[in-house]
Design a protein around this motif. Structure first.
Motif, PDB file in Angstrom:
ATOM      1  N   HIS A  70       0.840  -1.120  -0.121  1.00 20.25           N
ATOM      2  CA  HIS A  70      -0.224   0.197  -0.384  1.00 20.25           C
ATOM      3  C   HIS A  70       0.738   1.267   0.152  1.00 20.25           C
ATOM      4  O   HIS A  70       0.234   2.624  -0.123  1.00 20.25           O
ATOM      5  CB  HIS A  70      -1.114   0.079   1.150  1.00 20.25           C
ATOM      6  CG  HIS A  70      -2.034  -0.500   1.173  1.00 20.25           C
ATOM      7  ND1 HIS A  70      -2.561  -0.896   0.090  1.00 20.25           N
ATOM      8  CD2 HIS A  70      -2.884  -1.273   2.002  1.00 20.25           C
ATOM      9  CE1 HIS A  70      -3.982  -1.513   0.566  1.00 20.25           C
ATOM     10  NE2 HIS A  70      -3.750  -2.180   1.875  1.00 20.25           N
ATOM     11  N   ILE A 132      -1.544   4.970   5.020  1.00 18.30           N
ATOM     12  CA  ILE A 132      -2.379   4.333   5.438  1.00 18.30           C
ATOM     13  C   ILE A 132      -3.129   4.257   7.314  1.00 18.30           C
ATOM     14  O   ILE A 132      -1.520   4.396   7.691  1.00 18.30           O
ATOM     15  CB  ILE A 132      -1.361   2.454   5.766  1.00 18.30           C
ATOM     16  CG1 ILE A 132      -0.564   2.197   4.427  1.00 18.30           C
ATOM     17  CG2 ILE A 132      -2.410   1.830   6.301  1.00 18.30           C
ATOM     18  CD1 ILE A 132       0.335   1.315   4.399  1.00 18.30           C
ATOM     19  N   LYS A 165      -5.397   4.199   2.777  1.00 13.69           N
ATOM     20  CA  LYS A 165      -5.612   3.035   2.278  1.00 13.69           C
ATOM     21  C   LYS A 165      -6.032   2.662   4.203  1.00 13.69           C
ATOM     22  O   LYS A 165      -5.389   2.900   4.605  1.00 13.69           O
ATOM     23  CB  LYS A 165      -4.678   2.316   1.824  1.00 13.69           C
ATOM     24  CG  LYS A 165      -4.530   2.577   0.503  1.00 13.69           C
ATOM     25  CD  LYS A 165      -5.567   2.000  -0.250  1.00 13.69           C
ATOM     26  CE  LYS A 165      -4.973   3.485  -1.875  1.00 13.69           C
ATOM     27  NZ  LYS A 165      -6.405   2.076  -3.106  1.00 13.69           N
ATOM     28  N   HIS A 167      -5.757  -0.680   6.174  1.00 12.83           N
ATOM     29  CA  HIS A 167      -5.814  -2.392   6.418  1.00 12.83           C
ATOM     30  C   HIS A 167      -6.196  -2.935   7.625  1.00 12.83           C
ATOM     31  O   HIS A 167      -5.736  -2.095   8.972  1.00 12.83           O
ATOM     32  CB  HIS A 167      -4.073  -2.500   6.242  1.00 12.83           C
ATOM     33  CG  HIS A 167      -3.136  -3.981   6.753  1.00 12.83           C
ATOM     34  ND1 HIS A 167      -4.123  -5.076   5.800  1.00 12.83           N
ATOM     35  CD2 HIS A 167      -2.668  -4.386   7.720  1.00 12.83           C
ATOM     36  CE1 HIS A 167      -2.952  -6.178   6.439  1.00 12.83           C
ATOM     37  NE2 HIS A 167      -2.519  -6.139   7.592  1.00 12.83           N
ATOM     38  N   ASP A 192      -9.480  -1.762   3.221  1.00 15.68           N
ATOM     39  CA  ASP A 192      -8.946  -2.260   1.572  1.00 15.68           C
ATOM     40  C   ASP A 192      -8.638  -3.972   1.096  1.00 15.68           C
ATOM     41  O   ASP A 192      -8.419  -4.076   0.054  1.00 15.68           O
ATOM     42  CB  ASP A 192      -7.928  -0.965   1.370  1.00 15.68           C
ATOM     43  CG  ASP A 192      -8.661   0.403   0.865  1.00 15.68           C
ATOM     44  OD1 ASP A 192      -8.618   0.808  -0.265  1.00 15.68           O
ATOM     45  OD2 ASP A 192      -8.131   1.089   1.635  1.00 15.68           O
ATOM     46  N   SER A 193      -7.334  -4.038   2.288  1.00 12.90           N
ATOM     47  CA  SER A 193      -7.032  -5.045   2.698  1.00 12.90           C
ATOM     48  C   SER A 193      -7.342  -5.844   4.371  1.00 12.90           C
ATOM     49  O   SER A 193      -7.387  -5.039   5.279  1.00 12.90           O
ATOM     50  CB  SER A 193      -5.645  -5.027   2.389  1.00 12.90           C
ATOM     51  OG  SER A 193      -4.693  -3.838   3.411  1.00 12.90           O
ATOM     52  N   PHE A 216      -3.483  -5.192  -5.917  1.00 11.23           N
ATOM     53  CA  PHE A 216      -2.877  -5.334  -4.518  1.00 11.23           C
ATOM     54  C   PHE A 216      -2.318  -6.581  -3.957  1.00 11.23           C
ATOM     55  O   PHE A 216      -1.035  -7.088  -3.616  1.00 11.23           O
ATOM     56  CB  PHE A 216      -3.996  -4.773  -3.784  1.00 11.23           C
ATOM     57  CG  PHE A 216      -3.253  -4.978  -2.092  1.00 11.23           C
ATOM     58  CD1 PHE A 216      -2.139  -4.376  -0.916  1.00 11.23           C
ATOM     59  CD2 PHE A 216      -3.628  -6.515  -1.947  1.00 11.23           C
ATOM     60  CE1 PHE A 216      -1.716  -4.482   0.084  1.00 11.23           C
ATOM     61  CE2 PHE A 216      -3.465  -6.635  -0.203  1.00 11.23           C
ATOM     62  CZ  PHE A 216      -2.870  -5.467   0.252  1.00 11.23           C
TER      63      PHE A 216
END
Ligand code: TLP
Length: 344
Positions: A70, A132, A165, A167, A192-193, A216
């Motif tokens: 990211h 992030i 982003k 996580h 996003d993850s 990603f």
């Protein structure tokens, strides 16, 4: 008999997992040719509503490759200093990914969206670029608390509105699913993850999964290779993961019930402070400050009675329930811990 409450990482693979390992079709996964790994990665991605998945050796590796995928070196990561990534991953985000932590303290695992917003710096040549927001659910150091979906959504919106982003360290996201009765994909949808672990309450011997969009995951796969995490016939691990996702999630409810029983038993022990009402999943943290003993001394007393727990110095002990701990063992553990703490 030793009662091992150190962590749900202590669980051994089930018979079904061992059978699945033996018969799994295998190939070279670095070349993308292990059908069992592919099956697990696709299955995990589908379950969490994402495009793609990546099998990694550990949760720590999964978090690291997610952060790397990211970001660029020197970027800033907003996270709770009580998160596993900040506290328990040997500084890998700084040492390997070259990332700059911006700690924002949570209250019992719950980050304040206003505090997160205030920590996201405006562009300025002097500052690292905020990139992030890391979240953790369930939240380990707060006692396995479930971060409610509404708060999770609010936090993700704060990050996304400012171009960051998100996580999610969902090492135990299926414990959250079972405790809250909300499918894990609802939390995953906002992030996003997501990284989740197969090797904890789900009882696999090895492995975690990262999910996210296809680009990603391709970047994460490259970073996994770069840090030496490319595996060959990893289908023997993935086979256990498939069994885990198919059969081991719902039983986590038993671990949660047993953790609450354990907390109720421990609440009666002199010098122990624990609030059973806060036990939502499979962890019980006890504050032992009033015993006047150090964490090491308490752990040693427990060990002498055949109970293993983990320490969170200076004043907390953690007990984690899992598949090898049933109700009778919980009762026996409470008896032994009482004995340990009553002997002077
Ligand atoms: N946690 C372990 C220890 O490292 C503390 C445990 O016994 O609880 N995220 C969270 C929230 C975790 O609790 C853990 C493991 C990880 C990531 C890392 O997973 P692994 O151990 O597979 O690297």
């Amino acid at each position: 008999m030793i009662i091992n409450l150190r962590s749900d990482t202590q669980t051994l693979p089930t018979e079904a997992m061992l059978r699945a390992m033996v018969s799994a079709p295998l190939g070279d996964d670095v070349l993308g040719e292990d059908p069992t790994v592919r099956k697990l990665e696709d299955m995990a991605a589908r379950m969490l509503g994402k495009e793609a998945g990546l099998l990694v050796v550990s949760g720590t590796m999964g978090n690291l490759v997610s952060l790397m995928a990211h970001s660029n070196r020197g970027d800033e990561v907003i996270l709770d200093p009580d998160s596993h990534i900040f506290y328990h991953e040997a500084g890998s985000m700084a040492a390997i990914a070259g990332l700059m932590p911006m700690p924002v303290k949570s209250c019992d695992g719950m980050l304040d969206p206003d505090a997160v917003a205030a920590a996201i710096r405006k562009p300025n040549v002097h500052y690292p670029i905020p990139r992030i927001l890391c979240l953790e659910n369930t939240h380990n150091r707060s006692g396995g608390r479930v971060v409610p979906l509404d708060l999770h959504r609010e936090l993700c919106a704060v990050a996304h509105d400012r171009g960051l982003k998100v996580h999610l360290d969902g090492a135990r996201i299926f414990n959250a699913q079972v405790a809250a009765g909300i499918p894990a994909y609802e939390w995953a949808r906002e992030a996003d993850s997501v990284m989740f672990c197969l090797s904890k309450g789900l009882s696999c011997p090895i492995g975690s999964i990262v999910v996210g969009d296809a680009d990603f995951i391709e970047r994460a796969r490259r970073y996994r290779k770069q840090i030496g995490g490319g595996m060959r016939q990893a289908g023997i691990i993935a086979a256990c993961g498939i069994v885990a996702l198919e059969t081991m999630i719902d039983r986590l409810a038993e671990d949660h019930t047993n953790a609450r029983l354990l907390a109720q038993g421990l609440a009666d022990i002199k010098g122990f402070k624990v609030d059973p009402g806060k036990v939502e999943t499979n962890m019980v943290y006890v504050d032992h400050c009033a015993t006047g003993l150090s964490t090491e001394e308490v752990l040693l007393r427990l060990e002498c009675q055949g109970v293993l727990a983990s320490g969170s110095p200076p004043s907390r002990i953690r007990f984690v329930t899992h598949r090898h701990i049933d109700r009778a063992i919980v009762d026996e553990a409470v008896r032994r811990i009482k004995r340990a703490m009553e002997t002077s």
